[in-house]
Design an enzyme around this catalytic site. Structure first.
Site, PDB file in Angstrom:
ATOM      1  N   CYS A  10      36.444  -1.899 -28.906  1.00  0.00           N
ATOM      2  CA  CYS A  10      36.744  -2.548 -27.732  1.00  0.00           C
ATOM      3  C   CYS A  10      37.608  -3.918 -28.043  1.00  0.00           C
ATOM      4  O   CYS A  10      37.050  -4.815 -28.526  1.00  0.00           O
ATOM      5  CB  CYS A  10      35.326  -3.086 -26.955  1.00  0.00           C
ATOM      6  SG  CYS A  10      35.568  -3.773 -25.501  1.00  0.00           S
TER       7      CYS A  10
ATOM      8  N   CYS B  45      36.414  -6.958 -25.669  1.00  0.00           N
ATOM      9  CA  CYS B  45      35.087  -7.627 -26.072  1.00  0.00           C
ATOM     10  C   CYS B  45      34.454  -6.878 -26.784  1.00  0.00           C
ATOM     11  O   CYS B  45      34.770  -6.902 -28.012  1.00  0.00           O
ATOM     12  CB  CYS B  45      34.392  -8.012 -24.568  1.00  0.00           C
ATOM     13  SG  CYS B  45      34.330  -6.271 -23.546  1.00  0.00           S
ATOM     14  N   SER B  46      33.385  -6.369 -26.432  1.00  0.00           N
ATOM     15  CA  SER B  46      32.628  -5.625 -27.747  1.00  0.00           C
ATOM     16  C   SER B  46      31.963  -4.421 -26.863  1.00  0.00           C
ATOM     17  O   SER B  46      30.791  -3.869 -27.076  1.00  0.00           O
ATOM     18  CB  SER B  46      31.578  -6.200 -28.107  1.00  0.00           C
ATOM     19  OG  SER B  46      30.804  -7.111 -27.325  1.00  0.00           O
ATOM     20  N   CYS B  47      32.440  -3.613 -25.808  1.00  0.00           N
ATOM     21  CA  CYS B  47      31.640  -2.423 -25.118  1.00  0.00           C
ATOM     22  C   CYS B  47      31.512  -1.289 -26.040  1.00  0.00           C
ATOM     23  O   CYS B  47      32.318  -0.948 -27.171  1.00  0.00           O
ATOM     24  CB  CYS B  47      32.709  -2.121 -24.008  1.00  0.00           C
ATOM     25  SG  CYS B  47      33.298  -3.237 -22.690  1.00  0.00           S
TER      26      CYS B  47
END
Lengths: 96, 197
Positions: free
Chosen positions: B105, B108-110
């Site tokens: 991602c 962000c950090s999905c």
């Protein structure tokens, strides 16, 4: 509204650099890729992040050749993009 | 792009401040945010992703259904993407001899917490997020995964609403193993695509 694109369609991403939150990553701007599949319909993240109601629209997996994003590389990158970010493109890259 | 999610005391302070304001204004009860986070994380484990992978290895029909409509298929093994505020779309991609998939991602950090557990720190690092789209082969080598030159690499950027899971290739020499034993071979890195299995 019917979906504007279908799997296999060549699309060009927007070159706009908005001042607000967007989910079109900078590395994937102004590039030609191909629609892999529809990934559902969702409110546009750019609108929601600004507290706007957010128009619900198609989201697609769009596959890019690394060379078309970065100038080199033999891999592919698939990005998930709202319809708003996309325009039809000639698959040969012939559109201005 | 947000910075590293870890070790930023300024961010932690801001989060605590916002949390305190929400509580002071009666918008959330004391401790409610922590409880909700605990609920969200409960049951989230890479063992779930491993079960999906093992079933895909032993059942070609399940594998086909998984690749076509992952949200429906994972219910067959008692799993669901509906644990959060809304059901999230799951996209499963399978490695083959010709193609290796890896997930990131960049914004962000999905990440599918229900199927993989909390994400590892490296997944959230700016280094991984910025480099794996640009030079996946080099990044995978740093993880100890050297792919044949002929294997194409496909990077999937979780930039919108879908979450991704990679089904790795079934290791050779595992013909006699049970589905449960096979699940034991699958790692979180394998489910993200930074390890072979």
């Amino acid at each position: 509204m019917p979906d504007r694109f279908a799997p296999g369609d060549a699309v060009r991403t927007s070159t706009a650099d908005p001042t607000w939150h967007t989910r079109l990553p900078r590395y994937a701007r102004g590039a030609v890729g191909r629609v892999v599949e529809l990934a559902g319909h969702h409110p546009l993240a750019d609108d929601r992040a600004r507290g706007l109601p957010g128009t619900t629209q198609a989201v697609y997996h769009v596959r890019f050749a690394a060379a078309d994003l970065f100038g080199d590389g033999d891999h592919a990158v698939t990005v998930e993009l709202w319809e708003d970010y996309l325009e039809p493109a000639d698959p040969s890259g012939g559109t201005p | 792009m947000s910075g590293d999610h870890h070790g930023s005391s300024a961010i932690s302070e801001r989060v605590r401040h916002v949390e305190a304001l929400l509580e002071a204004r009666g918008l959330v009860d004391e401790g409610e945010i922590d409880r909700r986070i605990d609920e969200f994380l409960a049951g989230g484990s890479p063992a779930n992703g491993a079960r999906i992978t093992a079933r895909a290895w032993v059942d070609p029909g399940f594998r086909d259904r998984l690749l076509a409509d992952a949200n429906a298929a994972i219910r067959e093994v008692g799993l669901s993407m509906a644990g959060g505020l809304q059901e999230q779309r799951l996209k499963v991609v399978a490695n083959t001899e010709d193609e290796h998939n890896v997930v990131v991602c960049t914004l962000c950090s999905c990440y599918p917490i229900a199927l993989l557990g909390p994400s590892p720190a490296w997944y959230k690092s700016e280094a991984y997020r910025s480099r794996v789209v640009r030079d996946p082969r080099g990044v995978l080598e740093e993880f100890g995964l050297e792919l044949p030159a002929a294997t194409r690499i496909s990077v999937w950027d979780a930039s919108a609403e879908s979450r991704y899971l990679v089904v790795s290739r079934r290791p050779e020499g595992t013909d006699g193993m049970s589905e449960e034993e096979l699940a034991g071979l699958v790692t979180r890195k394998g489910l993200i695509g930074t390890a072979a299995v």
